[in-house]
Design a protein around this motif. Sequence first.
Motif, PDB file in Angstrom:
ATOM      1  N   HIS A   8      33.794  50.406  73.078  1.00 56.75           N
ATOM      2  CA  HIS A   8      33.214  49.507  72.801  1.00 56.75           C
ATOM      3  C   HIS A   8      33.352  50.032  71.129  1.00 56.75           C
ATOM      4  O   HIS A   8      32.774  50.008  70.351  1.00 56.75           O
ATOM      5  CB  HIS A   8      32.226  47.869  73.115  1.00 56.75           C
ATOM      6  N   ALA A   9      33.092  51.264  71.194  1.00 56.17           N
ATOM      7  CA  ALA A   9      32.762  52.462  70.078  1.00 56.17           C
ATOM      8  C   ALA A   9      33.685  52.262  68.307  1.00 56.17           C
ATOM      9  O   ALA A   9      32.377  51.360  67.449  1.00 56.17           O
ATOM     10  CB  ALA A   9      32.763  53.822  70.252  1.00 56.17           C
ATOM     11  N   ASP A  10      34.387  51.536  68.326  1.00 57.14           N
ATOM     12  CA  ASP A  10      35.111  51.220  67.275  1.00 57.14           C
ATOM     13  C   ASP A  10      34.549  50.032  67.288  1.00 57.14           C
ATOM     14  O   ASP A  10      35.119  49.684  65.822  1.00 57.14           O
ATOM     15  CB  ASP A  10      36.509  51.524  67.197  1.00 57.14           C
ATOM     16  N   ALA A  11      34.366  48.716  67.969  1.00 56.52           N
ATOM     17  CA  ALA A  11      34.120  47.331  67.396  1.00 56.52           C
ATOM     18  C   ALA A  11      32.906  47.280  67.091  1.00 56.52           C
ATOM     19  O   ALA A  11      32.508  46.001  66.544  1.00 56.52           O
ATOM     20  CB  ALA A  11      35.210  46.920  68.917  1.00 56.52           C
ATOM     21  N   LEU A  12      32.256  48.214  67.543  1.00 49.03           N
ATOM     22  CA  LEU A  12      30.865  48.067  67.353  1.00 49.03           C
ATOM     23  C   LEU A  12      30.165  47.934  65.516  1.00 49.03           C
ATOM     24  O   LEU A  12      29.143  46.413  65.670  1.00 49.03           O
ATOM     25  CB  LEU A  12      29.415  48.926  67.820  1.00 49.03           C
ATOM     26  N   PRO A  13      30.380  48.375  64.686  1.00 50.26           N
ATOM     27  CA  PRO A  13      29.487  47.859  63.532  1.00 50.26           C
ATOM     28  C   PRO A  13      30.299  46.207  63.150  1.00 50.26           C
ATOM     29  O   PRO A  13      29.737  45.799  62.320  1.00 50.26           O
ATOM     30  CB  PRO A  13      30.697  49.327  62.601  1.00 50.26           C
ATOM     31  N   ALA A  14      31.861  46.012  63.269  1.00 52.26           N
ATOM     32  CA  ALA A  14      32.344  44.541  63.270  1.00 52.26           C
ATOM     33  C   ALA A  14      31.369  43.815  63.473  1.00 52.26           C
ATOM     34  O   ALA A  14      31.570  42.380  63.158  1.00 52.26           O
ATOM     35  CB  ALA A  14      33.393  45.054  63.237  1.00 52.26           C
ATOM     36  N   ARG A  15      31.142  44.135  64.314  1.00 54.14           N
ATOM     37  CA  ARG A  15      30.487  42.672  65.804  1.00 54.14           C
ATOM     38  C   ARG A  15      29.338  42.851  65.518  1.00 54.14           C
ATOM     39  O   ARG A  15      28.313  41.498  64.489  1.00 54.14           O
ATOM     40  CB  ARG A  15      30.204  43.115  67.202  1.00 54.14           C
ATOM     41  N   LEU A  16      28.360  43.863  64.293  1.00 55.81           N
ATOM     42  CA  LEU A  16      27.088  43.614  64.099  1.00 55.81           C
ATOM     43  C   LEU A  16      27.206  43.222  62.920  1.00 55.81           C
ATOM     44  O   LEU A  16      26.467  42.304  62.488  1.00 55.81           O
ATOM     45  CB  LEU A  16      26.664  45.167  63.534  1.00 55.81           C
ATOM     46  N   ALA A  17      28.474  43.439  62.033  1.00 54.16           N
ATOM     47  CA  ALA A  17      28.170  42.792  60.603  1.00 54.16           C
ATOM     48  C   ALA A  17      28.696  40.926  60.705  1.00 54.16           C
ATOM     49  O   ALA A  17      28.414  40.310  60.154  1.00 54.16           O
ATOM     50  CB  ALA A  17      29.846  43.519  59.675  1.00 54.16           C
ATOM     51  N   GLN A  18      29.591  40.504  61.667  1.00 54.33           N
ATOM     52  CA  GLN A  18      29.640  39.033  61.915  1.00 54.33           C
ATOM     53  C   GLN A  18      28.391  38.635  62.762  1.00 54.33           C
ATOM     54  O   GLN A  18      27.911  37.525  62.156  1.00 54.33           O
ATOM     55  CB  GLN A  18      30.485  39.206  63.258  1.00 54.33           C
ATOM     56  N   ALA A  19      26.802  38.817  62.264  1.00 53.81           N
ATOM     57  CA  ALA A  19      25.950  38.784  62.683  1.00 53.81           C
ATOM     58  C   ALA A  19      24.668  38.508  61.330  1.00 53.81           C
ATOM     59  O   ALA A  19      23.851  38.360  61.228  1.00 53.81           O
ATOM     60  CB  ALA A  19      25.182  38.956  63.959  1.00 53.81           C
ATOM     61  N   GLY A  20      25.593  39.404  60.794  1.00 53.58           N
ATOM     62  CA  GLY A  20      24.571  39.072  58.687  1.00 53.58           C
ATOM     63  C   GLY A  20      24.022  40.714  59.127  1.00 53.58           C
ATOM     64  O   GLY A  20      22.746  40.538  58.539  1.00 53.58           O
ATOM     65  N   LEU A  21      24.205  41.404  60.101  1.00 56.49           N
ATOM     66  CA  LEU A  21      22.749  42.386  60.523  1.00 56.49           C
ATOM     67  C   LEU A  21      22.896  43.352  59.401  1.00 56.49           C
ATOM     68  O   LEU A  21      21.439  44.060  58.929  1.00 56.49           O
ATOM     69  CB  LEU A  21      22.737  42.933  61.806  1.00 56.49           C
ATOM     70  N   PHE A  22      23.855  43.573  59.119  1.00 58.17           N
ATOM     71  CA  PHE A  22      23.399  44.955  57.652  1.00 58.17           C
ATOM     72  C   PHE A  22      22.813  44.638  56.232  1.00 58.17           C
ATOM     73  O   PHE A  22      22.646  45.227  55.888  1.00 58.17           O
ATOM     74  CB  PHE A  22      25.014  44.991  57.711  1.00 58.17           C
ATOM     75  N   ALA A  23      22.832  42.945  55.773  1.00 62.70           N
ATOM     76  CA  ALA A  23      22.840  42.481  54.803  1.00 62.70           C
ATOM     77  C   ALA A  23      20.951  42.312  55.085  1.00 62.70           C
ATOM     78  O   ALA A  23      20.617  42.305  54.136  1.00 62.70           O
ATOM     79  CB  ALA A  23      23.308  41.073  54.194  1.00 62.70           C
ATOM     80  N   VAL A  24      20.529  42.672  56.207  1.00 62.91           N
ATOM     81  CA  VAL A  24      19.034  42.835  56.659  1.00 62.91           C
ATOM     82  C   VAL A  24      18.443  43.910  55.577  1.00 62.91           C
ATOM     83  O   VAL A  24      18.480  45.023  55.433  1.00 62.91           O
ATOM     84  CB  VAL A  24      18.452  42.558  58.000  1.00 62.91           C
ATOM     85  N   GLY A  25      17.097  43.282  54.571  1.00 64.34           N
ATOM     86  CA  GLY A  25      16.675  44.410  54.086  1.00 64.34           C
ATOM     87  C   GLY A  25      17.194  44.868  52.598  1.00 64.34           C
ATOM     88  O   GLY A  25      16.712  46.005  51.966  1.00 64.34           O
ATOM     89  N   VAL A  26      18.342  44.367  52.794  1.00 64.62           N
ATOM     90  CA  VAL A  26      19.109  45.123  50.990  1.00 64.62           C
ATOM     91  C   VAL A  26      18.778  44.526  50.303  1.00 64.62           C
ATOM     92  O   VAL A  26      19.248  42.154  50.218  1.00 64.62           O
ATOM     93  CB  VAL A  26      20.858  45.160  51.784  1.00 64.62           C
ATOM     94  N   PRO A  27      18.415  44.475  48.921  1.00 70.28           N
ATOM     95  CA  PRO A  27      18.519  43.646  47.869  1.00 70.28           C
ATOM     96  C   PRO A  27      19.837  42.479  47.505  1.00 70.28           C
ATOM     97  O   PRO A  27      20.609  42.347  48.149  1.00 70.28           O
ATOM     98  CB  PRO A  27      18.142  44.784  46.895  1.00 70.28           C
ATOM     99  N   GLU A  28      19.458  41.291  47.314  1.00 67.36           N
ATOM    100  CA  GLU A  28      19.965  40.144  46.723  1.00 67.36           C
ATOM    101  C   GLU A  28      21.172  40.224  46.203  1.00 67.36           C
ATOM    102  O   GLU A  28      22.255  40.005  46.457  1.00 67.36           O
ATOM    103  CB  GLU A  28      19.063  39.123  46.487  1.00 67.36           C
ATOM    104  N   GLY A  29      20.676  41.233  44.553  1.00 66.52           N
ATOM    105  CA  GLY A  29      21.881  41.486  43.903  1.00 66.52           C
ATOM    106  C   GLY A  29      23.132  42.548  44.668  1.00 66.52           C
ATOM    107  O   GLY A  29      24.702  42.457  43.565  1.00 66.52           O
ATOM    108  N   GLU A  30      23.055  42.818  46.004  1.00 70.32           N
ATOM    109  CA  GLU A  30      23.908  44.151  45.759  1.00 70.32           C
ATOM    110  C   GLU A  30      24.642  43.766  48.004  1.00 70.32           C
ATOM    111  O   GLU A  30      25.482  43.779  48.443  1.00 70.32           O
ATOM    112  CB  GLU A  30      22.817  45.072  47.097  1.00 70.32           C
ATOM    113  N   GLY A  31      24.202  41.410  47.515  1.00 73.45           N
ATOM    114  CA  GLY A  31      24.895  41.288  48.775  1.00 73.45           C
ATOM    115  C   GLY A  31      23.913  41.302  49.969  1.00 73.45           C
ATOM    116  O   GLY A  31      24.894  40.578  50.769  1.00 73.45           O
ATOM    117  N   GLY A  32      22.881  41.469  49.870  1.00 66.18           N
ATOM    118  CA  GLY A  32      22.427  41.178  51.408  1.00 66.18           C
ATOM    119  C   GLY A  32      20.886  40.025  51.384  1.00 66.18           C
ATOM    120  O   GLY A  32      20.911  39.073  49.935  1.00 66.18           O
ATOM    121  N   ASP A  33      20.061  40.376  51.997  1.00 63.98           N
ATOM    122  CA  ASP A  33      19.088  38.633  51.711  1.00 63.98           C
ATOM    123  C   ASP A  33      17.625  39.015  51.501  1.00 63.98           C
ATOM    124  O   ASP A  33      17.311  38.346  51.491  1.00 63.98           O
ATOM    125  CB  ASP A  33      18.909  38.271  53.874  1.00 63.98           C
TER     126      ASP A  33
END
Length: 344
Positions: free
Chosen positions: A25-50
Amino acid sequence: MAGMDESLVAWLDEEADNLDADTLHADALPARLAQAGLFAVGVPEGEGGDGRALSAAVDVVAGLAEHSLSAAFVYWAQRAVIACLLASPNRDLVRRLVPDLLRGRLAGAPGLSNAMKFLGGLERLRITGVAAPDGMRLNGTVAWATNLRRHGFVAAIAVGDEHGDNPSVFALPHDAPGVARESDLDLLALRGTNTAALRLSDVALDASWQIHPQARVFLPGIRPAFIGLQCGLGLGLARASLRSARVALAGRPSVLSGDIDALDADIAAYSQTLCTGLDDGTLRDRPRALLTLRLRMVDIAAAAVALELQALGDAPCCAQRTAVTPAARAKRRSSQSSRRPLRS
């Protein structure tokens, strides 16, 4: 972690052994994590984050590590590259790469371990570049980087001059001619992380791929994010181990109970110190304190795993069956090599 997608948690728990032990499942991991919105955590709103503070991303790393160390390690890699790009003055590059990184369409691989050690005077740079009509020509190696997904990654790398000095920082696309990805490294309990080495042979990159022209100025600013987020790995591992130990004891009186409570308090204090230092910026100018926190993270995780194993050894068979989840088995395997994969 509060608010983590329940379907993601269920998938991580079900696939914990596979994620840690093989590359299925190595190749699928980034997409699965992104689907849960996790990469946006701690990112400025102006850059697409929360818009939350960086410490919120530490909580994500810890929350993932409670279920799968591999998932947490991949998240750290992706989120570290996002942090690197967000600090870049090359706004065209940010606009080109960050949206795909946030959505998991592109994998981010932080290949800056050598550069961080170079800053501390511990190593020479392994990648050199010379000026050419088409930009720079790069040669050298990245000894290891996580999240080198074969069908699409960008790696953050430091490049020295022909003398191995005056480094700059570049984003290296996977499909640049001359980039060769080696076979996956055989890391215990982290085999599903796409961790491998890179070889660069006369790779041409122009200025559009430059993250920052002066690594000595740039890297100290992103070092807290790189190392601080990594500390979440030990936090999650320790919390899961203590929870497993309590389940194994099943409320029975035990000499271990006091040790478990004391370590739980240590974890809470450690987390507070780490998150405060990241959010108020004090760890940027205190690299020794940051590295001390990282070393302390390894000690805390090792102590928690040891308590878990002691509790499981004392537990009745029925309690052991309840406590030993796939994630717990992976944690015990990873504890045997906890100092090897958790690199800065």
